[in-house]
Design a protein around this motif. Structure first.
Motif, mmCIF file in Angstrom:
data_model
loop_
_atom_site.group_PDB
_atom_site.id
_atom_site.type_symbol
_atom_site.label_atom_id
_atom_site.label_comp_id
_atom_site.label_asym_id
_atom_site.label_seq_id
_atom_site.Cartn_x
_atom_site.Cartn_y
_atom_site.Cartn_z
ATOM 1 N N VAL A 142 -31.817 -58.664 -28.755
ATOM 2 C CA VAL A 142 -30.466 -59.148 -28.448
ATOM 3 C C VAL A 142 -30.525 -60.038 -27.214
ATOM 4 O O VAL A 142 -31.212 -59.711 -26.237
ATOM 5 N N LEU A 143 -29.815 -61.147 -27.246
ATOM 6 C CA LEU A 143 -29.709 -62.010 -26.066
ATOM 7 C C LEU A 143 -28.597 -61.505 -25.157
ATOM 8 O O LEU A 143 -27.492 -61.217 -25.616
ATOM 9 N N VAL A 144 -28.893 -61.402 -23.873
ATOM 10 C CA VAL A 144 -27.891 -61.032 -22.882
ATOM 11 C C VAL A 144 -27.656 -62.255 -22.001
ATOM 12 O O VAL A 144 -28.555 -62.707 -21.299
ATOM 13 N N GLY A 145 -26.456 -62.800 -22.046
ATOM 14 C CA GLY A 145 -26.179 -64.053 -21.359
ATOM 15 C C GLY A 145 -26.223 -65.211 -22.329
ATOM 16 O O GLY A 145 -26.651 -65.077 -23.484
ATOM 17 N N LEU A 161 -35.427 -51.506 -17.332
ATOM 18 C CA LEU A 161 -34.668 -50.730 -18.311
ATOM 19 C C LEU A 161 -33.183 -50.837 -17.981
ATOM 20 O O LEU A 161 -32.761 -50.609 -16.844
ATOM 21 N N GLY A 162 -32.402 -51.220 -18.976
ATOM 22 C CA GLY A 162 -30.960 -51.344 -18.800
ATOM 23 C C GLY A 162 -30.252 -51.048 -20.109
ATOM 24 O O GLY A 162 -30.686 -50.177 -20.876
ATOM 25 N N THR A 163 -29.191 -51.750 -20.389
ATOM 26 C CA THR A 163 -28.451 -51.588 -21.645
ATOM 27 C C THR A 163 -28.126 -52.958 -22.219
ATOM 28 O O THR A 163 -28.117 -53.961 -21.501
ATOM 29 N N ALA A 164 -27.833 -52.980 -23.505
ATOM 30 C CA ALA A 164 -27.444 -54.205 -24.191
ATOM 31 C C ALA A 164 -26.365 -53.871 -25.215
ATOM 32 O O ALA A 164 -26.362 -52.773 -25.779
ATOM 33 N N VAL A 224 -31.573 -63.325 -20.561
ATOM 34 C CA VAL A 224 -32.397 -62.129 -20.698
ATOM 35 C C VAL A 224 -32.533 -61.783 -22.174
ATOM 36 O O VAL A 224 -31.548 -61.785 -22.922
ATOM 37 N N VAL A 225 -33.757 -61.504 -22.598
ATOM 38 C CA VAL A 225 -34.013 -61.058 -23.961
ATOM 39 C C VAL A 225 -34.127 -59.532 -23.927
ATOM 40 O O VAL A 225 -35.033 -58.984 -23.292
ATOM 41 N N ALA A 226 -33.199 -58.858 -24.585
ATOM 42 C CA ALA A 226 -33.180 -57.397 -24.597
ATOM 43 C C ALA A 226 -33.788 -56.887 -25.900
ATOM 44 O O ALA A 226 -33.503 -57.412 -26.984
ATOM 45 N N ARG A 227 -34.621 -55.882 -25.777
ATOM 46 C CA ARG A 227 -35.183 -55.211 -26.949
ATOM 47 C C ARG A 227 -34.726 -53.764 -26.916
ATOM 48 O O ARG A 227 -34.976 -53.035 -25.939
ATOM 49 N N VAL A 228 -34.015 -53.329 -27.955
ATOM 50 C CA VAL A 228 -33.495 -51.961 -28.009
ATOM 51 C C VAL A 228 -34.626 -50.976 -27.769
ATOM 52 O O VAL A 228 -35.707 -51.072 -28.383
ATOM 53 N N ALA A 229 -34.392 -50.033 -26.856
ATOM 54 C CA ALA A 229 -35.432 -49.098 -26.436
ATOM 55 C C ALA A 229 -35.381 -47.768 -27.168
ATOM 56 O O ALA A 229 -36.158 -46.858 -26.858
ATOM 57 N N VAL A 230 -34.487 -47.604 -28.130
ATOM 58 C CA VAL A 230 -34.353 -46.335 -28.849
ATOM 59 C C VAL A 230 -35.555 -46.136 -29.775
ATOM 60 O O VAL A 230 -35.926 -47.031 -30.538
ATOM 61 N N ALA A 272 -26.113 -61.497 -37.571
ATOM 62 C CA ALA A 272 -27.287 -62.359 -37.593
ATOM 63 C C ALA A 272 -27.930 -62.423 -36.218
ATOM 64 O O ALA A 272 -27.270 -62.315 -35.180
ATOM 65 N N ALA A 273 -29.257 -62.601 -36.200
ATOM 66 C CA ALA A 273 -29.964 -62.754 -34.933
ATOM 67 C C ALA A 273 -29.548 -64.056 -34.270
ATOM 68 O O ALA A 273 -29.184 -65.035 -34.932
ATOM 69 N N GLY A 274 -29.569 -64.051 -32.918
ATOM 70 C CA GLY A 274 -29.190 -65.249 -32.178
ATOM 71 C C GLY A 274 -30.102 -66.404 -32.458
ATOM 72 O O GLY A 274 -29.746 -67.541 -32.385
#
Length: 322
Positions: free
Chosen positions: A75-78, A180-183, A207-213, A320-322
């Motif tokens: 997920v893109l943040v920003g 480590l943060g959230t998205a 920022v490129v976020a990758r889900v950490a679950v 859809a992906a960014g």
């Protein structure tokens, strides 16, 4: 024959909330007045099939109690500042890291939904990066090639630029920081804040976020149950969701190269939404290309946690992906 995929740069088309174009209101049986089963009654055919799709939709308990993401885990943040080259690199997963990536798993995290939360196990930054990175630019020097210099420290280089890239059409995106943060992630329980590893990528200014679950805590949507029988000619399905903004839903229709009069349609109830569209198919020959046509509808109420189903397959649509 299966159609191959292409992008169709056509303008957005809008339709008021409901399930038929302006001037044709569906009756209680699902048919639209003013039609008699011919091409004029395509909205009525859409309504009937949408109602059948909604009736067949039977999600399991995980849909409302677990973590079921409805978009890709990257997920893109920003707001990114893409160039054609960096857009290609982002979509292809071409990265190189200039920082240490811990391989130790952090403690459990929390997925926060609009109503409620769920504790979940997490993956390490190193594993998230391995999942994020899909390889090197094919025709360009890879991340370990000495032709690619390391990214300079912030403020270094000409004009204070951060990051560097090889010459040519292909680039690899540089990861200069990880935390480590959230998205925000669209899920079956609405928009959630999800634990994610946040990778700083100077080339795109975001920022490129990758889900950490961890995978064992991620449930999957139930298998769709499409209505029996083929769809009426002129009905087209939705491929994915582009954006959700309050009561505005933007999605993409799969249409043919020679289809005309492309009209998005939506069937809305308190617990489910079905989208698709109608077209006028060509009378002569045409290629087998499947084009993605942007569509927009206005719902009677914000989407919330309601699933958005495709009228042809009955499948829940993903963002859809960014």
């Amino acid at each position: 024959m299966r159609r191959s995929l292409a992008l169709l740069g056509l303008p957005l088309m809008m339709i008021v909330a409901g399930c038929a174009p302006v001037g044709t209101e569906p009756d209680e049986s699902g048919a639209a007045s003013g039609g008699s089963g011919g091409p004029q009654d395509r909205p009525g055919a859409f309504t009937q099939r949408a109602a059948a799709v909604a009736q067949a939709w039977q999600p399991d308990d995980a849909w409302t109690t677990g973590f079921v993401p409805l978009q890709e885990p990257t997920v893109l943040v920003g707001e990114p500042d893409f160039t054609p080259q960096t857009k290609t690199a982002f979509q292809a997963g071409w990265y190189r890291a200039t920082v240490d990536l811990p391989d130790r798993k952090p403690a459990e995290g929390t997925v926060r939904f609009p109503h409620g939360s769920t504790r979940v196990p997490l993956v390490s930054a190193a594993q998230a990066y391995r999942e994020l990175r899909q390889g090197d630019p094919g025709a360009c020097p890879g991340p370990t090639d000495p032709a690619i210099p390391p990214a300079p420290a912030p403020g270094g280089g000409p004009d204070g630029a951060v990051g560097s890239r090889p010459q040519g059409d292909c680039v690899a995106l540089t990861v200069t920081r990880v935390e480590l943060g959230t998205a925000p992630v669209h899920t079956t329980r609405g928009a959630a804040q999800v634990p994610a590893w946040l990778f700083t990528v100077p080339e795109i200014g975001a920022v490129v976020a990758r889900v950490a679950v961890a995978a064992e805590a991620v449930a999957t949507p139930p298998a769709p149950v499409p209505p029996s029988g083929p769809p009426e000619p002129g009905l087209v399905g939705a491929q994915d969701i582009e954006a959700i903004e309050g009561a505005t839903l933007r999605y993409r229709l799969g249409v043919g190269s020679c289809d005309t009069e492309i009209t998005p349609l939506v069937w809305e109830r308190d617990h489910v939404i079905v989208v698709g569209g109608t077209v006028v198919p060509p009378t002569g020959g045409c290629d087998e290309m499947l084009n993605l046509h942007p569509a927009e509808v206005t719902l009677k109420a914000p989407l919330g946690a309601r699933p958005v189903l495709d009228v042809l397959s009955g499948s829940p649509l993903r963002v859809a992906a960014g």
